[in-house]
Motif scaffolding. Structure first.
Motif, short mmCIF file in Angstrom:
data_model
loop_
_atom_site.label_atom_id
_atom_site.label_comp_id
_atom_site.label_asym_id
_atom_site.label_seq_id
_atom_site.Cartn_x
_atom_site.Cartn_y
_atom_site.Cartn_z
N ILE A 145 0.85 -1.10 0.04
CA ILE A 145 0.01 -0.09 0.08
C ILE A 145 1.08 1.09 -0.01
O ILE A 145 0.50 2.09 -0.63
CB ILE A 145 -0.70 0.04 1.26
N VAL A 146 2.00 1.17 0.83
CA VAL A 146 2.86 2.47 0.93
C VAL A 146 3.55 2.79 -0.32
O VAL A 146 3.67 3.62 -0.98
CB VAL A 146 3.88 2.10 1.91
N ILE A 147 3.84 1.52 -1.14
CA ILE A 147 4.58 1.94 -2.31
C ILE A 147 3.82 2.36 -3.32
O ILE A 147 3.95 3.19 -4.19
CB ILE A 147 5.14 0.11 -3.00
N THR A 148 2.43 1.88 -3.32
CA THR A 148 1.30 2.31 -4.09
C THR A 148 0.92 3.93 -3.90
O THR A 148 0.80 4.54 -5.07
CB THR A 148 0.12 1.81 -3.95
N LEU A 149 1.09 4.39 -2.77
CA LEU A 149 0.68 5.63 -2.31
C LEU A 149 2.04 6.70 -3.10
O LEU A 149 1.55 7.75 -3.27
CB LEU A 149 0.87 5.87 -0.90
N LEU A 150 3.12 6.05 -3.49
CA LEU A 150 4.15 6.97 -4.00
C LEU A 150 3.61 7.38 -5.62
O LEU A 150 3.85 8.47 -5.87
CB LEU A 150 5.40 6.03 -4.12
N VAL A 151 3.10 6.51 -6.07
CA VAL A 151 2.55 6.99 -7.45
C VAL A 151 1.48 7.99 -7.42
O VAL A 151 1.43 8.83 -8.46
CB VAL A 151 1.90 5.80 -8.02
N LEU A 152 1.00 8.41 -6.17
CA LEU A 152 0.00 9.56 -6.45
C LEU A 152 0.63 10.77 -6.71
O LEU A 152 0.14 11.91 -7.01
CB LEU A 152 -0.67 9.69 -4.79
N ASP A 153 1.86 10.73 -6.36
CA ASP A 153 2.60 12.09 -6.69
C ASP A 153 3.16 12.37 -8.24
O ASP A 153 3.42 13.32 -8.63
CB ASP A 153 3.91 12.26 -5.85
N LEU A 154 2.84 11.21 -9.01
CA LEU A 154 3.16 11.45 -10.37
C LEU A 154 1.75 11.97 -11.18
O LEU A 154 0.75 11.20 -11.66
CB LEU A 154 3.56 9.89 -10.99
N ARG A 155 1.68 13.12 -11.16
CA ARG A 155 0.30 13.58 -11.86
C ARG A 155 0.73 14.45 -13.13
O ARG A 155 2.10 14.96 -13.38
CB ARG A 155 -0.14 14.72 -10.98
N PRO A 156 -0.19 14.56 -14.12
CA PRO A 156 -0.08 15.17 -15.52
C PRO A 156 0.26 16.71 -15.25
O PRO A 156 -0.25 16.88 -14.42
CB PRO A 156 -1.20 14.89 -16.14
N LEU A 158 6.25 18.16 -23.70
CA LEU A 158 7.26 17.46 -23.29
C LEU A 158 8.36 18.22 -22.45
O LEU A 158 8.81 17.66 -21.46
CB LEU A 158 8.08 17.15 -24.65
N THR A 159 8.33 19.61 -22.40
CA THR A 159 9.05 20.48 -21.63
C THR A 159 8.47 20.27 -20.39
O THR A 159 9.29 20.34 -19.25
CB THR A 159 9.09 22.04 -22.18
N ALA A 160 7.20 20.39 -20.18
CA ALA A 160 6.66 20.15 -18.85
C ALA A 160 6.89 19.10 -18.12
O ALA A 160 7.28 18.92 -16.82
CB ALA A 160 5.26 20.32 -18.77
N LEU A 161 6.81 17.73 -18.86
CA LEU A 161 7.38 16.64 -18.26
C LEU A 161 8.72 16.63 -17.91
O LEU A 161 9.23 16.01 -16.93
CB LEU A 161 7.10 15.40 -19.13
N LEU A 162 9.64 17.09 -18.73
CA LEU A 162 11.05 17.12 -18.19
C LEU A 162 11.14 17.96 -17.24
O LEU A 162 12.20 17.66 -16.42
CB LEU A 162 12.05 17.48 -19.60
N GLU A 192 9.56 18.21 -14.61
CA GLU A 192 9.06 17.40 -13.43
C GLU A 192 9.98 16.04 -12.91
O GLU A 192 9.79 15.33 -12.23
CB GLU A 192 7.76 16.66 -13.73
N TRP A 193 11.36 16.33 -13.36
CA TRP A 193 12.39 15.20 -13.16
C TRP A 193 12.61 14.89 -11.80
O TRP A 193 12.92 13.90 -11.15
CB TRP A 193 13.77 15.61 -13.81
N PRO A 194 12.60 16.14 -10.68
CA PRO A 194 12.51 15.77 -9.22
C PRO A 194 11.71 14.77 -8.70
O PRO A 194 11.83 13.85 -8.07
CB PRO A 194 12.37 17.27 -8.63
N THR A 195 10.39 15.13 -9.23
CA THR A 195 9.40 14.07 -8.80
C THR A 195 9.50 12.44 -9.35
O THR A 195 9.72 11.64 -8.56
CB THR A 195 7.98 14.26 -9.68
N TYR A 196 10.12 12.25 -10.61
CA TYR A 196 10.56 11.06 -11.10
C TYR A 196 11.71 10.37 -10.35
O TYR A 196 11.57 9.26 -9.85
CB TYR A 196 10.97 11.20 -12.58
#
Length: 217
Positions: free
Chosen positions: A10-21, A30-34, A36-40
């Protein structure tokens, strides 16, 4: 064990919640995605960290035969602290996006505190098993978990040192240590005796088997 596995999942799954469009103008995705590198990076680092915790947890429980109340509570302590990991992870990712150095220092200090608490919970866990070798399987050496305590102590020291260095020197220093500590625990997940040779503590496997035979005699 199944309950612990479920909590970690469950805790590992919660990490994914920070990966938002990301919010982006048309043609600027593309620029906006790049950007976001600190989040990745934070997600990857924390995922690996939690995976290493699971490996260590599984390795410990393969050696445990019974659980008493003290061991149950110390295990709950591990689960409680590892459940906090997504929180400082999200804070570090957010401050990295804003680029405010003062906030980044606070973020790495928070992560260091949570990491130190997690290692401290492992120290309590190992110490309880060291005092109650009757809870472990017959083939497990009585001093095995006593020799595991230095791993937890090293973790506490490294996280606190990383936090101090991140505040006094630069957050990047702390971030490097945060990546190295899980690596250390990954290599020693089955204990110093079966980890990296240079990190082995205590007796060798042959010594322990000899001790077992002597005790049986």
């Amino acid at each position: 064990m199944a309950f612990s596995d479920a909590i970690i999942a469950i805790v590992i799954t919660l990490l994914v919640l920070d990966l938002r469009p990301p919010e982006a103008e048309p043609g600027g995705l593309l620029t906006a995605l790049l950007e976001e590198w600190p989040t990745y990076l934070a997600y990857a680092a924390s995922y690996v960290y939690l995976a290493v915790i699971w490996l260590n947890h599984k390795a410990a429980f393969t050696r445990i035969e019974e659980m008493d109340r003290g061991l149950q509570w110390s295990n709950l302590g591990i689960l409680a602290t590892l459940a906090l990991v997504p929180w400082p992870t999200a804070v570090i990712a957010e401050t990295a996006r804003t680029g405010n150095l003062a906030d980044e220092r606070v973020a790495v200090a928070l992560y260091a505190i949570v990491g130190a608490l997690l290692c401290l919970s492992w120290l309590v866990f190992f110490s309880h098993l060291a005092r109650h070798p009757d809870l472990t399987k017959e083939e497990v050496d009585d001093s095995y978990f006593a020799r595991e305590r230095p791993r937890a102590i090293i973790g506490v020291v490294l996280y606190l040192a990383a936090g101090i260095a991140g505040v006094l020197i630069h957050p990047l220093v702390a971030s490097v240590v945060f990546l190295l500590v899980p690596t250390f625990f990954a290599f020693t997940s089955h204990g110093f005796d079966q980890g990296v040779p240079l990190l082995r503590f205590g007796r060798t496997n042959d010594d322990r088997e000899s001790g077992k035979r002597s005790g049986d005699g």
